[in-house]
Motif scaffolding. Structure first.
Motif, short mmCIF file in Angstrom:
data_model
loop_
_atom_site.label_atom_id
_atom_site.label_comp_id
_atom_site.label_asym_id
_atom_site.label_seq_id
_atom_site.Cartn_x
_atom_site.Cartn_y
_atom_site.Cartn_z
N ALA A 788 0.75 -1.30 -0.04
CA ALA A 788 0.01 0.09 -0.03
C ALA A 788 0.74 1.23 -0.17
N ARG A 789 2.16 1.19 0.71
CA ARG A 789 2.92 2.16 0.82
C ARG A 789 3.56 2.72 -0.63
N ASP A 790 3.57 1.80 -1.44
CA ASP A 790 4.13 2.09 -2.86
C ASP A 790 3.05 2.92 -3.80
N TRP A 791 1.81 3.02 -3.18
CA TRP A 791 0.66 3.64 -4.27
C TRP A 791 0.09 5.06 -3.33
N SER A 792 -0.25 5.87 -4.16
CA SER A 792 -0.98 7.26 -3.80
C SER A 792 -1.89 7.67 -4.70
N VAL A 793 -3.04 8.16 -4.20
CA VAL A 793 -4.23 8.61 -4.89
C VAL A 793 -4.41 9.93 -4.79
N TYR A 794 -4.59 10.83 -5.87
CA TYR A 794 -5.11 12.08 -5.57
C TYR A 794 -6.43 12.57 -6.50
N ASN A 795 -6.86 13.68 -5.69
CA ASN A 795 -8.01 14.36 -6.41
C ASN A 795 -7.71 15.74 -6.32
N GLY A 796 -7.06 16.35 -7.22
CA GLY A 796 -6.57 17.74 -7.35
C GLY A 796 -5.52 17.53 -6.20
N PRO A 797 -5.60 18.61 -5.04
CA PRO A 797 -4.66 18.87 -4.07
C PRO A 797 -4.94 17.91 -3.06
N ILE A 798 -5.81 17.19 -3.10
CA ILE A 798 -6.25 16.10 -1.86
C ILE A 798 -5.62 15.03 -2.11
N ALA A 799 -4.75 14.60 -1.07
CA ALA A 799 -4.38 13.22 -1.02
C ALA A 799 -4.96 12.06 -0.26
N TYR A 800 -5.16 10.97 -0.74
CA TYR A 800 -5.92 9.96 -0.03
C TYR A 800 -5.02 8.89 0.06
N VAL A 801 -5.20 8.24 1.45
CA VAL A 801 -3.99 7.20 1.89
C VAL A 801 -4.63 5.91 1.30
N VAL A 802 -3.89 5.00 0.66
CA VAL A 802 -4.10 3.73 0.22
C VAL A 802 -3.86 2.83 1.56
N GLY A 803 -5.38 2.06 1.88
CA GLY A 803 -5.23 1.10 2.87
C GLY A 803 -4.53 -0.21 2.46
N SER A 804 -4.94 -0.76 1.41
CA SER A 804 -4.31 -2.06 1.00
C SER A 804 -4.48 -1.94 -0.48
N VAL A 805 -3.56 -3.08 -1.21
CA VAL A 805 -3.63 -3.38 -2.52
C VAL A 805 -3.93 -4.93 -2.53
N SER A 806 -4.75 -5.13 -3.68
CA SER A 806 -5.00 -6.42 -4.05
C SER A 806 -4.95 -6.65 -5.40
N ALA A 807 -4.93 -8.04 -5.99
CA ALA A 807 -4.65 -8.31 -7.30
C ALA A 807 -5.81 -9.26 -7.91
N PRO A 808 -6.94 -8.58 -8.47
CA PRO A 808 -7.95 -9.41 -8.90
C PRO A 808 -7.42 -10.23 -10.21
N ASP A 809 -6.34 -9.85 -10.84
CA ASP A 809 -5.88 -10.66 -11.89
C ASP A 809 -4.27 -10.02 -12.45
N THR A 810 -3.75 -10.39 -13.36
CA THR A 810 -2.41 -9.97 -13.51
C THR A 810 -2.41 -8.67 -14.24
#
Length: 865
Positions: A788-810
């Motif tokens: 999760a710490r390798d990923w970041s999500v933004y909406n304009g200047p607002i940053a959201y913390v990624v809680g977890s990462v999963s892989a539905p497929d490759t």
């Protein structure tokens, strides 16, 4: 300054009366009024090429007064025409000095009182080196020679020794040595030959263009055609070709070529060559033409002796023919061609010439063409000098066509008939075959004439057994036969020469009127060679997996054979290792001819082995050929006929195939290929199917080829793949014997799929939902951590913390967002690897590492750093 050609001034010591002298006290260089007895002439070559910078004129000055005369010459002046310029001069001891550009003076050497260099009865030679002017046409001029008896105080013009004694010429045309375009390398021609042209190059050394014409002449009866005139530019050259027809024979022959133009002319001779007498042919009747008679409808192969003379070889054209004209009725005729090209050596000897066999013309039932015929050989060919020749040679031996005389139709039979593979014993459709010691039987009928309707009981017959090799008679033996009421009877048990391959019965029949004919029987095959093993090949020999049969050896026999074979008759071994024969299969029997033996082995041989096969029956072999010759005990080394198995590609660049689709993914354009299912000593090759045609062709790209070292081998590329993409690989093995790998359906290569991918994976897009963000990759991800710490999500200047990462497929990653302010809206997703181990980064199936990047809805993907 050159020395005259070893000329010496000859002093004649005598007392002479003065018959003419100089005028005492006259001024220097003044001409005396009295006639000068001194004579002058030019020696040797006096023609000089236009523009020549160095040419030598030899001037001879002679005092013809009688030895009692006292006039002497101690001074000589040579004056050149305007086209020549003095370069230097010399006079065998005389002092030379150039007076001006066109004249040179010579003073006599010091001599004792009372004598002089050119006294009465003496002469002196002078060498003048000159340069010729460039002229636009041949120009003649005169050299003036003056002498003095008082050292040049008074001088007189010398008298020319002849009308052209002091004439020179500056000429503009020069010829190369004329050459003959010999047809062959003999360097000779034949009298009457007209296909050897005379070739010469004419050079224009003048200052103006000239039109030149070339002609030839000969003192030996050679004649010349004409060559078109040609304009030769100043300083240029032009080739000319003259047709020549050569006259009578002779050696040391030369031809003269003359180049003429309005501006001048010049000539030159060829090098000596030989004209040879034409090859001649006459009929040599010491051994008359054969056959001398025949009947309509019968075969005749004529041959005769031709006596030849002439030094050249001769090649008969296939159209050379022997023609026959009826002596009583010229409308009846026939001919037979030579049918092939025949070359005979030069010299005087007789050569037998054979013509194609023909069916003699006419109706044998009526004898419409019967009669005596006069033969003529129409010779067409070319001799060793390339001269074509056509010649009619009469033949003095007549040929008699007699269809109504006694005609024997003999037959020759033997106990056996020739066998054929798969055929039965004594198949009546096959010819007879015999070996030495077999009893041959004579048969057939003797008829009164060629109609073959009425048998002749009174004709006498004489029989000869001919041994033949390739259709030619090599031996003959008289055999006993008789005419029994119109039927030929007789038997013989002959022995034939070792080289004989066929035999025939020749019958000479003579009727009561003395008419004699010779006819021959059918030909039988002579076979004194024992049957034996011919060729052995391992493997079953089919085009499928049976090619890999390591327990079979196939043997071919040299000829159709009868009998049976047993396992005990054979031994198969590789050195000291023996492979027991468990069964033998033969495609023949005691009544059917076979040609293939299949040995089934109890133990397998190596797939590249070439074992030795021994045939050694424990008792007399019950195997014969059609003539009854017993099978010979023999041994031969087999050939490898076992095809290698198809190779298997196990790894590329050290990586196994992808488990999902079996494809090899690499980012190395020249990766090593690891192959299995191999055998040491064979050669494995990896091809890329690049020509657009299914299967393996020579136009496909060879990536690597190597000698196998064991069951697995690594093949190092010699050719790299140029572009990223998907490639079908074709894998093939060839063993040392040249056998190509084979599969169950007859295919000769195995396949694999290779993807060359040197592009790193990237974020291809994303979508949002109430639970977070779904990220799409540009290609499947084969490895790397989901952190999760390798990923970041933004909406304009607002940053959201990624809680977890999963892989539905490759190709997708689901990022969960744990935020009360998350409204399922995002403008950018960012991937920045924060780990310490680079192996934890995302990689695609080819091993390309995904770089740090972000994906913005407005700009797409952007790489970081």
């Amino acid at each position: 300054m050159r020395t005259l050609r070893s000329r010496r001034l000859v002093a004649v010591v005598s007392t002479v009366a003065i018959t003419g002298g100089t005028i005492a006290g006259a001024a220097a260089s003044a001409h005396a009024a009295t006639s000068n007895p001194i004579k002058a002439s030019l020696l040797g070559v006096r023609d000089v090429m236009s523009g020549t910078s160095s040419f030598h004129l030899d001037v001879r000055v002679t005092n013809p007064l009688p030895p009692t005369g006292t006039d002497v010459a101690n001074y000589v002046r040579v004056t050149l025409p305007p086209t020549l310029t003095v370069v230097s001069g010399s006079g065998n001891g005389w002092s030379a000095r150039i007076r001006d550009a066109r004249s040179v003076e010579f003073d006599a050497p010091s001599v004792p009182t009372g004598s002089a260099p050119i006294a009465p009865g003496q002469k002196a030679d002078f060498d003048i080196e000159v340069a010729a002017a460039s002229v636009d046409q041949d120009t003649t001029g005169a050299v003036e020679v003056s002498t003095s008896s008082d050292g040049g105080t008074t001088i007189q013009d010398a008298t020319p020794a002849g009308s052209t004694a002091l004439t020179t010429r500056v000429y503009i045309l020069r010829l190369t040595t004329p050459t003959l375009g010999f047809r062959t390398n003999t360097g000779a021609v034949t009298a009457g030959q007209n296909n050897v042209p005379l070739q010469v190059i004419v050079e224009n050394h003048g200052t103006a263009d000239v039109t030149a014409t070339v002609t030839g002449s000969s003192a030996s009866g050679d004649t010349f055609g004409s060559a078109p005139s040609a304009l030769i530019p100043a300083g240029g050259s032009m080739p000319f070709t003259l047709p020549v027809t050569f006259g009578p024979a002779g050696t040391g022959r030369t031809l003269k070529v003359t180049a003429s133009s309005p501006a001048g002319s010049n000539s030159k001779f060829t090098n000596p060559f030989e004209v040879q007498a034409p090859v001649s042919f006459v009929y040599d009747g010491s051994k008359p033409m054969t056959p001398a008679f025949g009947r309509s409808g019968g075969y005749a192969g004529f041959s005769l002796l031709l006596a030849r003379a002439g030094a050249q070889t001769f090649t008969f054209d296939p159209t050379t023919a022997l023609s026959f004209v009826n002596s009583a009725d010229s409308t009846k005729s026939f001919s037979t061609p030579l049918g092939k090209s025949v070359t005979i050596a030069g010299g005087s000897y007789s050569q037998r010439i054979g013509f194609q066999s023909i069916i003699l013309p006419g109706d044998p039932a009526t004898g419409d063409m019967d009669g005596q015929y006069s033969p003529t050989v129409a010779i067409s060919g070319v001799d060793g000098n390339g001269a074509p020749m056509s010649l009619q040679v009469p033949v003095s031996t007549p040929f008699v066509l007699d269809s109504l005389g006694p005609v024997a139709v003999p037959t020759l039979s033997a106990p056996h008939r020739v066998g054929r593979f798969g055929g039965s014993v004594n198949d009546t459709s096959m010819p007879y075959v015999a070996k030495n010691g077999d009893t041959l039987t004579f048969g057939g009928a003797v008829y009164t004439d060629g109609t073959a309707t009425t048998q002749d009981p009174n004709a006498t017959v004489k029989c000869v057994l001919d041994a033949l090799q390739s259709g030619a008679r090599i031996a003959e033996q008289s055999v006993s036969c008789s005419n029994s009421n119109g039927t030929i009877t007789g038997m013989a048990t002959p022995t034939f020469p070792s080289s004989a391959d066929h035999a025939q019965l020749r019958v000479i029949s003579t009727d009561s009127s003395g008419n004699t004919t010779t006819t021959t029987s059918n030909q039988i095959v002579i076979d004194n060679k024992a049957p034996q093993l011919d060729y052995a090949l391992t493997g079953a020999g089919s085009n499928t997996t049976q090619d890999r049969d390591v327990k079979t050896v196939r043997i071919a026999l040299r000829e159709p054979t009868l009998g049976a074979f047993n396992p005990a008759d054979f031994t198969v071994h590789n050195g000291s290792v023996t492979f027991p024969v468990s069964a033998v299969f033969f495609d023949g029997s005691a009544t059917t001819f076979g040609g293939t033996i299949v040995l089934s082995l109890a133990d397998p041989i190596g797939r590249d082995d070439t074992p030795i096969v021994d045939y050694h029956p424990p008792s007399a072999p019950p195997v014969t050929d059609a003539a009854g010759n017993l099978m010979v005990i023999s041994s031969l080394t087999s050939h490898d006929g076992i095809a290698p198995e198809l190779p298997v590609l196990t790894a590329v660049d050290g990586k196994s195939p992808d488990t999902t689709d079996g494809t090899f993914y690499v980012n190395n354009p020249a990766p090593p290929y690891t192959l299995g299912n191999l055998f040491q000593g064979e050669r494995v090759t990896v091809y890329a199917d690049t020509d657009g045609q299914p299967g393996l062709q020579s136009t496909d790209t060879t990536l690597c080829s190597t000698q196998t070292t064991g069951s697995t081998t690594t093949c190092t590329p010699t050719t790299a793949i140029q572009n990223d993409g998907t490639y079908q690989l074709l894998l093939q093995v060839v063993d040392p014997a040249g056998n190509v790998s084979a599969g169950p359906n007859g295919e000769h290569w195995s396949t694999a799929v290779l993807v060359l991918d040197r592009v790193a994976p990237t974020i291809a897009g994303f979508s949002t939902s109430a639970s977070g963000v779904s990220v799409q990759f540009s290609e499947p991800i084969a490895g790397g951590r989901d952190a999760a710490r390798d990923w970041s999500v933004y909406n304009g200047p607002i940053a959201y913390v990624v809680g977890s990462v999963s892989a539905p497929d490759t190709t997708d990653r689901a990022l969960s967002i744990n935020s009360l302010t998350w409204s399922a809206m995002a403008s950018r997703v960012q991937y920045v690897f924060t780990g310490s181990n680079p192996l934890d980064r995302y990689v695609d199936r080819a091993g390309n590492v995904m770089p740090d990047q972000y994906y913005d809805l407005s700009t797409g993907v952007t790489l970081l750093g």
